[in-house]
Design a protein around this motif. Structure first.
Motif, short mmCIF file in Angstrom:
data_model
loop_
_atom_site.label_atom_id
_atom_site.label_comp_id
_atom_site.label_asym_id
_atom_site.label_seq_id
_atom_site.Cartn_x
_atom_site.Cartn_y
_atom_site.Cartn_z
N TYR A 5 0.85 -1.19 0.00
CA TYR A 5 0.00 0.00 0.00
C TYR A 5 0.88 1.24 0.00
O TYR A 5 1.71 1.41 0.90
N ARG A 6 0.69 2.09 -1.00
CA ARG A 6 1.43 3.36 -1.06
C ARG A 6 0.68 4.39 -0.23
O ARG A 6 -0.50 4.64 -0.47
N ILE A 7 1.38 4.99 0.72
CA ILE A 7 0.77 5.97 1.61
C ILE A 7 1.45 7.32 1.39
O ILE A 7 2.67 7.40 1.30
N VAL A 8 0.63 8.36 1.32
CA VAL A 8 1.12 9.70 1.04
C VAL A 8 0.91 10.58 2.28
O VAL A 8 -0.16 10.52 2.91
N ILE A 9 1.92 11.36 2.61
CA ILE A 9 1.79 12.36 3.67
C ILE A 9 1.44 13.67 2.97
O ILE A 9 2.22 14.17 2.16
N LEU A 10 0.25 14.18 3.27
CA LEU A 10 -0.23 15.42 2.65
C LEU A 10 -0.18 16.56 3.65
O LEU A 10 -0.48 16.39 4.82
N SER A 11 0.17 17.75 3.15
CA SER A 11 0.03 18.98 3.91
C SER A 11 -0.74 19.94 3.02
O SER A 11 -0.27 20.26 1.92
N GLU A 12 -1.90 20.35 3.46
CA GLU A 12 -2.77 21.22 2.66
C GLU A 12 -2.95 20.66 1.26
O GLU A 12 -2.79 21.34 0.25
#
Length: 155
Positions: free
Chosen positions: A44-51
């Motif tokens: 599973y590819r997980i992304v850390i998002l900011s705004e």
């Protein structure tokens, strides 16, 4: 500091993820998101998002590979962790990793442990993982560029 969230990879984030860059001394310790395109079942590819902007990335595995790092049948493996160089030093790594416990419990309720391998020379990563609750298991593995410490986070 801007708040971050963890989300599953989506096509709308792909272009920005593929533009991630790291200094050479960091690149040797991880895989950039553009190198993690062919995921198999259980990855599973997980992304850390900011705004809504991708600032970080990692891969979580529920595959046979986990057995190389843990005897726990409910463990998952974290690999390919990176924060885009343009966004480093802003606390995104610590914020993103501090959300992993809650995220994994919600998205993968059968999992009760996250394991990872960190190179013995990658002191900044070791410190980060310890700050967010990972502990050195005492296990060691030889990776492509030397000894790795196996760390675990109980959920």
């Amino acid at each position: 500091m801007k708040a971050v969230e963890l989300v599953h990879f989506s096509k709308e984030n792909e272009t920005q993820l593929h533009s991630f860059e790291l200094p050479k001394e960091q690149e040797k310790f991880t895989a950039l998101p553009k190198k993690v395109t062919n995921v198999i079942d259980g990855q599973y590819r997980i992304v850390i998002l900011s705004e809504n902007e991708p600032v970080g990335f990692f891969l979580i595995h529920a595959t046979e590979r986990v057995k190389e790092y843990s005897d726990n049948p409910r463990a998952m493996l974290l690999t390919a962790f990176s924060i885009n160089h343009a966004h480093q030093g802003k606390g995104y790594a610590k914020q993103g990793m501090s959300l992993i416990n809650e995220f994994v419990q919600k998205e993968f309720p059968d999992c009760n442990e996250i394991v990872l391998a960190v190179n013995h020379k990658n002191i900044p990563a070791q410190k980060l993982y310890m700050k967010v609750g990972f502990q050195d298991t005492g296990r060691r593995k030889i990776g492509r560029i030397g000894e790795q410490y196996i760390m675990a986070l109980s959920l």
